[in-house]
Design a protein around this motif. Structure first.
Motif, short mmCIF file in Angstrom:
data_model
loop_
_atom_site.label_atom_id
_atom_site.label_comp_id
_atom_site.label_asym_id
_atom_site.label_seq_id
_atom_site.Cartn_x
_atom_site.Cartn_y
_atom_site.Cartn_z
N UNK A 23 3.74 0.09 4.17
CA UNK A 23 3.16 1.22 3.44
C UNK A 23 4.32 2.05 2.90
N UNK A 24 4.03 2.78 1.89
CA UNK A 24 5.10 3.64 1.37
C UNK A 24 4.56 4.99 0.93
N UNK A 25 5.48 5.92 0.86
CA UNK A 25 5.19 7.23 0.29
C UNK A 25 6.41 7.56 -0.57
N UNK A 26 6.15 7.74 -1.85
CA UNK A 26 7.27 7.99 -2.76
C UNK A 26 7.25 9.44 -3.23
N UNK A 27 8.38 10.03 -3.31
CA UNK A 27 8.49 11.41 -3.77
C UNK A 27 9.30 11.43 -5.07
N UNK B 88 1.79 16.31 1.53
CA UNK B 88 2.67 15.17 1.75
C UNK B 88 2.44 14.52 3.09
N UNK C 179 1.47 5.61 -1.57
CA UNK C 179 1.07 6.75 -2.40
C UNK C 179 2.29 7.33 -3.07
N UNK D 264 0.85 -1.20 0.00
CA UNK D 264 0.00 0.00 0.00
C UNK D 264 0.88 1.24 0.00
N UNK E 299 -0.65 12.67 4.52
CA UNK E 299 -1.07 11.36 4.03
C UNK E 299 -0.44 10.20 4.81
N UNK F 115 9.27 4.21 3.72
CA UNK F 115 8.50 2.97 3.88
C UNK F 115 8.34 2.74 5.37
N UNK G 89 3.93 10.71 -4.71
CA UNK G 89 3.89 12.16 -4.88
C UNK G 89 4.69 12.43 -6.16
#
Lengths: 486, 353
Positions: free
Chosen positions: B112-116, B10, A71, A69, B13, B104, A73
């Motif tokens: 979970x991840x958030x990529x920039x 950013x 998101x 899971x 989230x 991560x 950016x």
């Protein structure tokens, strides 16, 4: 689209997601410098081999097979570009022709510029116009995938050997009916060996009214309105029936010839006298028994008569069809295997006789599941000898392996419906007018009622067409047990 | 010149508490990225400073007695940061580079991840100085401007900037967690100012989190052997403690260095743990990591995922080239490989010259 690779007559084109190209579509690869274009047909659509794809897929499933899971950016909106590249496809195409000064030639000996060539879809109407497939006597087959009408020229069926094949319930008989009805409207004489009685009502609309073909459809049911008078029979026709349909041995056939001639000299050629002559003929008991058993088979078929008036229907129908065009439907439904063979032997012999005597112009013969009534030796006969008499056959079958390989090799036109079985596709791919890859790749994915048309009717540009509906009572549907429940 | 403004959301989230955080870095990076793609920043000369070398004198001691680790079952968030950069094309005036970062975290057994990114920059000799200075001033909070890197160093430097910001974000947003960095806790280098590293670690401690930095490669040696090659006959998981390592100023070590062998097999990594955390808590942090993350080949999965998610694939490189050409009309130059050109199959390419 970009030209990627060419090997022999196979060309590979890189296509991007916004360019919708499917199997069967035609592409025009235009090289303005060379003032020539290649016409290529897509026979397979594959994923383009993009480097790094495996890594992309793997990293989206790192957590024990469950997608991780998260998101992204992505302010510069690169992701659409990534998917654009990921979803690029490779079109494997067969070169069909070169277009130069509006003329088509089958040459594939030149190479268009990879960097300068422009590639675009070639609409079917444009292609048919270039190929001149519907010149004089158009027969509307149906619509192509791009919703344009596809018509073939009826004259391209003239003098040709055609095969309609595909698995069950894909629409073979429907196409066969469409072709024969259109031929009759161009005043052609058509003879149909109707195995399942599904052609008898072609003169009626679906709601049971008479249609435009009503007066052109002549249904002959053996032993009912279709009989053969012994007096009018040629000895060789009867011998063909006895030897090939009833397997009469050579010695017995010789004795039969003597009996026949004796009766003919005495003008006593009727069924009763024939029986009596066999009974009293001085010959070996085994020969007599053999002749008697065949005699009874002829009598039991009900197809032979002494009344000449009862046997005129065939000729009448044929001559009427010769004048105005028409179809003689030989209804073989409810006819035993042996009787079927007797009728077919008689019918073919009669046609040859009439054609040889120039009493008929030429006829188009539609034979459904011909292996069920056509003897082995007739296959070659139909393809080679009968063609010269003016019998142009269309075989309709769902078992392509029942038609011999040499028939496929000599077929001028093939109307191919869906096949999923590798073996069936392998058999059909032996046809000389098309490459095996095209047959195997396109036919496998054809939806019901879609037909891959190959051969002279489409000037060797294989085309996929959805066969148009007919407002006729087809009677070809399967009778279902649970029909009422549904 | 109009610079497109992007609405950026950013930290909101994240799936964990949201303290007030500095979200301006991506915004500024995006602006700079677009600026470099759309026009050339005027050349403004500046005095170059000599870079400080990262010298590691051979003073390191390794305690052969391992610290044995016992997995500690206490639900804890494990979070990791990594960034990646790539030069994906050349233009007539410079290079096109892309950077991407990934955070991560593992929470409730799920990753979970958030990529920039990718953030793309068109760096030229003309704009590189101003670009780098703008970033340094804005985000590294440096009083002394570092020397401007060469064109070839720029991708790494910009990626480092992004990484430092992401690390900072994690320390601000995670409480009672384990924060994994890629690399070491060494500072004083051009892209890791002492103040920034100090602030990052202080923030983590303030939120009761422990920072653990795993280095995939190390040059540290003991008795002539790489510290990660020394495998005493003990059954993992364990750590070996090092002492006595000193660097020349301004290089500063903010962590104590360990060799961590967390699973069976011949894999061991240099592990830097914030030296302001007391030793029992350091051990506890690693023990919690053993139960809260998947450890494979002695390496935590969260950090591995961060690396995997930010790495550029060949497909993405093609897509970025496509983007630069289509959207910004940049003409990519295919320079011939002179080694290949001159030596044919004997030329091994520019990289290995």
């Amino acid at each position: 689209m970009k030209l990627y690779k060419k090997e022999g007559n196979v060309i590979q084109i890189l296509s991007f997601p916004n360019e919708t190209v499917e199997k069967g579509d035609y592409l025009l690869i235009e090289d303005t410098e060379a003032a020539k274009s290649l016409i290529a047909q897509v026979i397979d659509v594959q994923f383009a081999s993009i480097p790094g794809i495996l890594e992309e897929l793997l990293r989206s499933l790192p957590d024990g097979g469950q997608p991780i899971q998260g998101e992204d950016f992505d302010p510069l909106e690169i992701a659409p570009h990534i998917t654009y590249i990921q979803d690029a496809s490779l079109l494997v195409c067969k070169i069909r022709a070169t277009l130069e000064n509006d003329n088509l030639n089958p040459s594939t000996s030149w190479l268009p510029s990879r960097s300068q060539s422009t590639i675009q879809k070639l609409p079917i109407p444009a292609l048919t116009k270039l190929a001149k497939t519907d010149e004089k006597l158009p027969i509307q087959l149906g619509v192509t995938k791009d919703n344009s009408l596809l018509a073939i020229d009826a004259s391209s069926l003239d003098g040709r050997l055609n095969i309609i094949t595909g698995k069950k319930e894909t629409g073979k008989s429907h196409l066969s009916k469409l072709l024969m009805l259109n031929l009759t409207s161009y005043k052609a004489t058509v003879v149909v060996f109707d195995l399942n009685g599904e052609y008898q009502s072609l003169g009626m609309t679906q709601d049971g009214k008479r249609n435009a073909y009503h007066d052109k459809i002549h249904v002959l049911t053996p032993s009912q309105n279709f009989k053969a008078a012994l007096k009018q029979l040629n000895l060789h026709v009867l011998l063909e029936i006895l030897i090939h349909a009833l397997h009469l041995p050579g010695t017995s056939a010789r004795e039969f010839r003597r009996i026949w001639r004796s009766l003919k000299e005495r003008d006593m050629l009727n069924l009763h006298e024939l029986g009596e002559a066999i009974r009293n003929w001085h010959c070996n008991q085994h020969v007599r028994d053999a002749l008697f058993s065949r005699y009874h088979a002829l009598i039991n078929s009900g197809f032979f008569t002494d009344n000449v008036a009862e046997s005129t229907m065939l000729e009448e129908s044929l001559f009427r069809a010769k004048e105005h065009g028409g179809a003689i439907i030989v209804n073989l439904r409810n006819t035993s295997s042996i009787d079927r063979q007797i009728v077919v032997e008689y019918m073919l012999a009669k046609l040859v006789e009439l054609l040889t005597a120039n009493r008929l112009k030429a006829i188009f013969l539609f034979a459904e599941e011909a292996h069920l009534y056509l003897r082995e030796t007739y296959w070659d006969d139909i393809v080679t000898r009968m063609r010269h008499f003016g019998i142009f056959t269309t075989f309709v079958t769902n078992q392509p392996d029942t038609i011999r390989e040499n028939i496929y090799r000599q077929a001028d036109n093939i109307f191919l419906f869906n096949f999923t079985n590798e073996h069936d596709l392998e058999v059909v791919s032996r046809a000389a007018r098309v490459d095996a890859e095209t047959v195997k790749s396109i036919a496998r994915d054809l939806p019901p009622h879609y037909c891959l048309t190959l051969g002279k009717v489409v000037r060797d540009f294989p085309m996929v067409v959805k066969v148009k509906a007919l407002d006729v009572k087809t009677m070809g549907e399967t009778r279902l047990f649970f029909k009422d429940i549904n | 010149m109009v610079i497109q403004q992007h609405t950026i959301a950013t930290t909101q989230k994240y799936n964990f508490p949201h303290p007030t955080t500095d979200t301006t870095l991506p915004q500024r990076l995006v602006q700079l990225s677009l600026q470099t793609l759309t026009h050339t920043i005027p050349n403004t000369p500046i005095q170059l400073n000599q870079q400080v070398g990262n010298i590691e004198p051979n003073t390191l001691q390794l305690n052969p007695q391992p610290i044995m680790l016992k997995p500690k079952y206490e639900p804890t968030i494990v979070a990791a940061v990594d960034t990646s950069n790539i030069k994906f094309a050349e233009t007539a005036t410079g290079i096109l580079i892309a950077v991407r970062g990934a955070n991560v975290w593992k929470q409730n057994h799920n990753y979970h991840y958030m990529r920039f990114g990718p953030l793309i920059f068109h760096i030229t000799e003309e704009n590189k100085k101003q670009l780098y200075e703008t970033m340094q001033k804005a985000y590294l909070n440096t009083l002394h401007l570092q020397s401007t890197p060469t064109l070839q160093q720029m991708p790494t430097r910009i990626a480092n900037l992004l990484e430092k910001w992401l690390q900072n974000m994690l320390t601000k947003t995670i409480t009672n967690g384990l924060i994994l960095f890629d690399g070491s806790l060494t500072s004083g280098t051009p892209d890791t100012p002492i103040t920034l590293m100090r602030e990052t670690l202080q923030t983590a401690r303030k939120h009761a989190s422990a920072v653990l930095a795993f280095s995939k490669m190390t040059t540290l040696r003991f008795n002539g052997h790489l510290i990660t090659d020394i495998h005493p006959e003990y059954s993992p998981p364990y750590m070996l403690e090092t002492t006595g390592l000193r660097f020349k100023p301004p290089i500063t070590l903010f962590g104590d260095i360990y060799v961590a062998r967390l699973t069976k097999g011949n894999y061991a990594f240099r592990l830097d743990i914030d030296k302001e955390i007391n030793p029992p808590q350091r051990i506890q942090a690693v023990e919690k990591l053993l139960t809260n993350d998947i450890i494979s080949q002695s390496y935590p999965e969260t950090l591995r995922l961060a690396h995997i998610l930010c790495t550029f694939t060949a497909n993405e490189v093609i897509a970025m080239q496509h983007f630069a050409q289509r959207k910004h009309g940049l003409k990519i130059v295919n320079r011939p490989d002179m080694h290949r050109l001159l030596f044919g199959s004997f030329g091994k390419g520019e990289q290995s010259a």
